[in-house]
Design a protein around this motif. Sequence first.
Motif, short mmCIF file in Angstrom:
data_model
loop_
_atom_site.label_atom_id
_atom_site.label_comp_id
_atom_site.label_asym_id
_atom_site.label_seq_id
_atom_site.Cartn_x
_atom_site.Cartn_y
_atom_site.Cartn_z
N PRO A 1 -73.32 -84.98 -35.59
CA PRO A 1 -73.77 -85.82 -34.47
C PRO A 1 -74.36 -87.17 -34.85
O PRO A 1 -74.54 -88.02 -33.98
CB PRO A 1 -74.83 -84.95 -33.79
CG PRO A 1 -75.35 -84.06 -34.87
CD PRO A 1 -74.19 -83.81 -35.80
N HIS A 2 -74.68 -87.38 -36.15
CA HIS A 2 -75.43 -88.60 -36.47
C HIS A 2 -75.11 -89.04 -37.90
O HIS A 2 -75.26 -88.26 -38.84
CB HIS A 2 -76.93 -88.34 -36.31
CG HIS A 2 -77.79 -89.58 -36.37
ND1 HIS A 2 -79.17 -89.51 -36.39
CD2 HIS A 2 -77.48 -90.90 -36.39
CE1 HIS A 2 -79.66 -90.73 -36.43
NE2 HIS A 2 -78.65 -91.60 -36.44
N LEU A 3 -74.70 -90.30 -38.05
CA LEU A 3 -74.45 -90.90 -39.35
C LEU A 3 -75.33 -92.13 -39.49
O LEU A 3 -75.28 -93.05 -38.67
CB LEU A 3 -72.98 -91.30 -39.48
CG LEU A 3 -72.54 -92.06 -40.75
CD1 LEU A 3 -72.87 -91.28 -42.00
CD2 LEU A 3 -71.05 -92.38 -40.69
N VAL A 4 -76.18 -92.13 -40.51
CA VAL A 4 -77.10 -93.24 -40.77
C VAL A 4 -76.60 -94.00 -41.99
O VAL A 4 -76.30 -93.39 -43.03
CB VAL A 4 -78.53 -92.72 -41.04
CG1 VAL A 4 -79.48 -93.88 -41.30
CG2 VAL A 4 -79.02 -91.88 -39.87
N TYR A 5 -76.53 -95.32 -41.88
CA TYR A 5 -75.99 -96.14 -42.97
C TYR A 5 -76.98 -97.23 -43.36
O TYR A 5 -77.57 -97.88 -42.51
CB TYR A 5 -74.67 -96.79 -42.53
CG TYR A 5 -74.01 -97.64 -43.59
CD1 TYR A 5 -73.68 -97.11 -44.84
CD2 TYR A 5 -73.68 -98.97 -43.33
CE1 TYR A 5 -73.05 -97.89 -45.80
CE2 TYR A 5 -73.05 -99.74 -44.28
CZ TYR A 5 -72.74 -99.20 -45.52
OH TYR A 5 -72.12 -99.97 -46.48
N ILE A 6 -77.13 -97.42 -44.67
CA ILE A 6 -77.99 -98.48 -45.19
C ILE A 6 -77.13 -99.69 -45.54
O ILE A 6 -76.16 -99.56 -46.30
CB ILE A 6 -78.81 -97.99 -46.41
CG1 ILE A 6 -79.69 -99.12 -46.98
CG2 ILE A 6 -77.92 -97.40 -47.50
CD1 ILE A 6 -80.78 -99.59 -46.06
N ILE B 1 -76.09 -87.27 -41.47
CA ILE B 1 -75.72 -87.76 -42.80
C ILE B 1 -76.41 -89.09 -43.01
O ILE B 1 -76.36 -89.97 -42.14
CB ILE B 1 -74.20 -87.95 -42.91
CG1 ILE B 1 -73.45 -86.63 -42.71
CG2 ILE B 1 -73.83 -88.56 -44.27
CD1 ILE B 1 -71.93 -86.80 -42.57
N VAL B 2 -77.05 -89.24 -44.17
CA VAL B 2 -77.59 -90.54 -44.57
C VAL B 2 -76.69 -91.05 -45.68
O VAL B 2 -76.65 -90.48 -46.78
CB VAL B 2 -79.05 -90.44 -45.06
CG1 VAL B 2 -79.58 -91.83 -45.41
CG2 VAL B 2 -79.92 -89.80 -43.99
N HIS B 3 -75.96 -92.11 -45.41
CA HIS B 3 -74.94 -92.61 -46.34
C HIS B 3 -75.53 -93.72 -47.22
O HIS B 3 -75.59 -94.88 -46.82
CB HIS B 3 -73.73 -93.12 -45.56
CG HIS B 3 -72.56 -93.51 -46.41
ND1 HIS B 3 -72.29 -92.92 -47.63
CD2 HIS B 3 -71.60 -94.45 -46.22
CE1 HIS B 3 -71.20 -93.48 -48.15
NE2 HIS B 3 -70.77 -94.40 -47.31
#
Length: 252
Positions: free
Chosen positions: A87-92, A59-61
């Motif tokens: 498995p993976h959360l990307v946050y800006i 997920i790209v949040h």
Amino acid sequence: MTTILVTGGTGTLGRLVTERLRADGHEVRVLSRHAQPYAVDLIRGGDGLDAAVAGVDAIVHCASRQRGGDEQAAAHLISAARRAGVPHLVYISIVGVDVVPLGYYKTKYAVEKLIEESGLGWTILRTTQFHDFLAQMFEAMGKLPVLPLTAGVSYQPIEVAEVANRLAELAVGEPAGRVEAMGGPEVRTLPDLARAWLRATGRRRPMVSVPVPGKVLRALRAGGHLAPANAVGKGTFEEHLVARHGGVASAR
């Protein structure tokens, strides 16, 4: 094929992240309040969120609202991601959220903490302000007879497409924790940036330096929102203005 969910996927940044991932051959689900088939209000959570996260590899949040609700949105997203075993959360995030006491920055920092403590694999990227932010700020100021510029503050704007490319790279990699920040190519004073905007738009406005007291402006004047050691951006503010308004970039 990797399946990635981009929250806020119709926004300025999320749209470009989506385009880059699709160009690279990945399946992308776009989550926003009005984008079917994954039209979800993250602040409310509820129907549709579990379906949106089911089976995704990352997920790209990117979803965020200046007027509040980001912590609730992140909490709902994290809960759904846990249930689905994402498995993976990307946050800006933003450079300076831990030192500049702006309300929005405090919220972004709180979301960082939620993600770090989520039990999910995570990656957080902080960047300096986008070129778009400054251009929009000057456009709002340009409605006035003078440009009121906060005294002593500089910015290091970065091109949003470069940030989108970096997020896309991170999304298809392994969780990396807090990665190195991205800053624009130059730290520039507010009057210098304002002059570039005036040239690009063909406007004439006197500039007035406004001394503003308080903790927020003290942190900004100290450069808490800057990343001069990470000036990895390539696109300049002038180049952004050319793309936005047309014409030819002029030298300072």
